[in-house]
Design a protein around this motif. Sequence first.
Motif, PDB file in Angstrom:
ATOM      1  N   PHE A 119       0.838  -1.225  -0.036  1.00 56.91           N
ATOM      2  CA  PHE A 119      -0.161  -0.067   0.083  1.00 56.91           C
ATOM      3  C   PHE A 119       0.947   1.332  -0.020  1.00 56.91           C
ATOM      4  O   PHE A 119       0.584   2.380  -0.930  1.00 56.91           O
ATOM      5  N   LEU A 120       1.770   1.442   0.817  1.00 55.57           N
ATOM      6  CA  LEU A 120       2.917   2.255   0.915  1.00 55.57           C
ATOM      7  C   LEU A 120       3.537   2.626  -0.482  1.00 55.57           C
ATOM      8  O   LEU A 120       3.843   3.687  -0.936  1.00 55.57           O
ATOM      9  N   ILE A 121       4.113   1.569  -0.970  1.00 58.24           N
ATOM     10  CA  ILE A 121       4.618   1.468  -2.202  1.00 58.24           C
ATOM     11  C   ILE A 121       3.877   1.928  -3.568  1.00 58.24           C
ATOM     12  O   ILE A 121       4.084   2.500  -4.262  1.00 58.24           O
ATOM     13  N   GLY A 122       2.488   1.452  -3.358  1.00 56.99           N
ATOM     14  CA  GLY A 122       1.724   1.455  -4.469  1.00 56.99           C
ATOM     15  C   GLY A 122       1.137   3.041  -4.612  1.00 56.99           C
ATOM     16  O   GLY A 122       0.961   3.331  -5.608  1.00 56.99           O
ATOM     17  N   ALA A 123       0.787   3.586  -3.436  1.00 54.10           N
ATOM     18  CA  ALA A 123       0.680   5.317  -3.538  1.00 54.10           C
ATOM     19  C   ALA A 123       1.296   5.981  -4.542  1.00 54.10           C
ATOM     20  O   ALA A 123       0.653   6.674  -5.258  1.00 54.10           O
ATOM     21  N   PRO A 124       2.746   5.803  -4.490  1.00 55.28           N
ATOM     22  CA  PRO A 124       3.439   6.703  -5.621  1.00 55.28           C
ATOM     23  C   PRO A 124       3.404   5.802  -6.991  1.00 55.28           C
ATOM     24  O   PRO A 124       3.487   6.586  -7.981  1.00 55.28           O
ATOM     25  N   VAL A 125       3.706   4.741  -7.015  1.00 56.11           N
ATOM     26  CA  VAL A 125       4.060   3.981  -8.396  1.00 56.11           C
ATOM     27  C   VAL A 125       2.975   3.619  -9.053  1.00 56.11           C
ATOM     28  O   VAL A 125       3.159   3.513 -10.271  1.00 56.11           O
ATOM     29  N   LEU A 126       1.867   3.495  -8.487  1.00 54.88           N
ATOM     30  CA  LEU A 126       0.756   2.664  -9.258  1.00 54.88           C
ATOM     31  C   LEU A 126       0.156   3.829 -10.392  1.00 54.88           C
ATOM     32  O   LEU A 126      -0.892   3.709 -11.035  1.00 54.88           O
TER      33      LEU A 126
END
Length: 348
Positions: A119-126
């Motif tokens: 979730f933390l990674i997905g916020a910027p990269v998605l």
Amino acid sequence: MKNKKTQLTILLLIVTIAIIAVLNITLDSYKIKIFTLCGIYIILGLSMNLINGFTGLFSLGHAGFMAVGAYVSALLTMSPELKDSVFYVAPINPFIKMIQLPFPLALIVGGLVAAGVAFLIGAPVLRLNDDYLAIATLGFSEIIRVVITNTQTLTNGSLGLKGITRYTNAWWAWGIAILTIFFMIWLIHGMYGKAFKAIREDEIAAEAMGISLFKHKMMSFVIGAFFAGVGGGLLGHLIGAIDPNMFRFILTFNILLIVVLGGIGSITGTIISATAVTILMEVLRFIESPINLGFINIPGIPGMRMVVFSLMLMGVILFYPKGLMGRAEFNWDYFLKKKFLRNRKKSA
């Protein structure tokens, strides 16, 4: 017809459980380990297929999520005394030292922590697409591995964790694999699954139809990471030891290989390819040993197994460009239709 399908599904489930029980009794410990690995790789393959196949996100961060799940679940099942003996270079964090949970609960927590990291990674990269997303997720996966290597008091750094109780067996691996299969079928055939497929086919059209791209991408990414974390936990408790080098990019590549070989966007294909790839990787080990054919002695060549395996894969891809199953799925309709046609011919 629906009742008939339900009955056949229940019958197939009973037969599968019976096969697992028989193999668990008849196979030796080495073959049981390979059989157990098949179940783990089915979980990992399905989790990546959800992200890459059904939602169309080119993610390469699976090894990082597996590492999080493996370390969290291992630390939660280890006793305080064992943690003291393993963390001999630097003492373990006192709070983590005192926590000990049962294996099933530790697996769930490991999966949830992996999902939280996703979730933390997905916020910027998605918000990225295609190759940019692949590079970003691969980078974050390596960051996770580097963080694990350098947090000595939390993960024991590059020394890894040894003496992990080997809770994982064929029942745990295949039981969770079966639950994962049913969950994926339910998810993909539901409202969210249709939204995932719409995003895969055409993001602009999906958004025009009112589908929230970020929300559904994040959902797919987090669910896939959860199952990757559970799979990592199962793998750690099968081997009995983990270290950061286990979770390099090559591990993500192996899972991606299973997804592509079986068919991107096919649950059935992933199950078949995960089982076939895991077994073939072990069957082909004899190629790396010296072989005496009578008229010629062939010396053992390290790495030859991967060369032969790669050639076999090239052959499959040449004849099946979309994978063994493409996007097709196992369906009871085919068998029921055949039976119906046979009955009509007999009655005629």
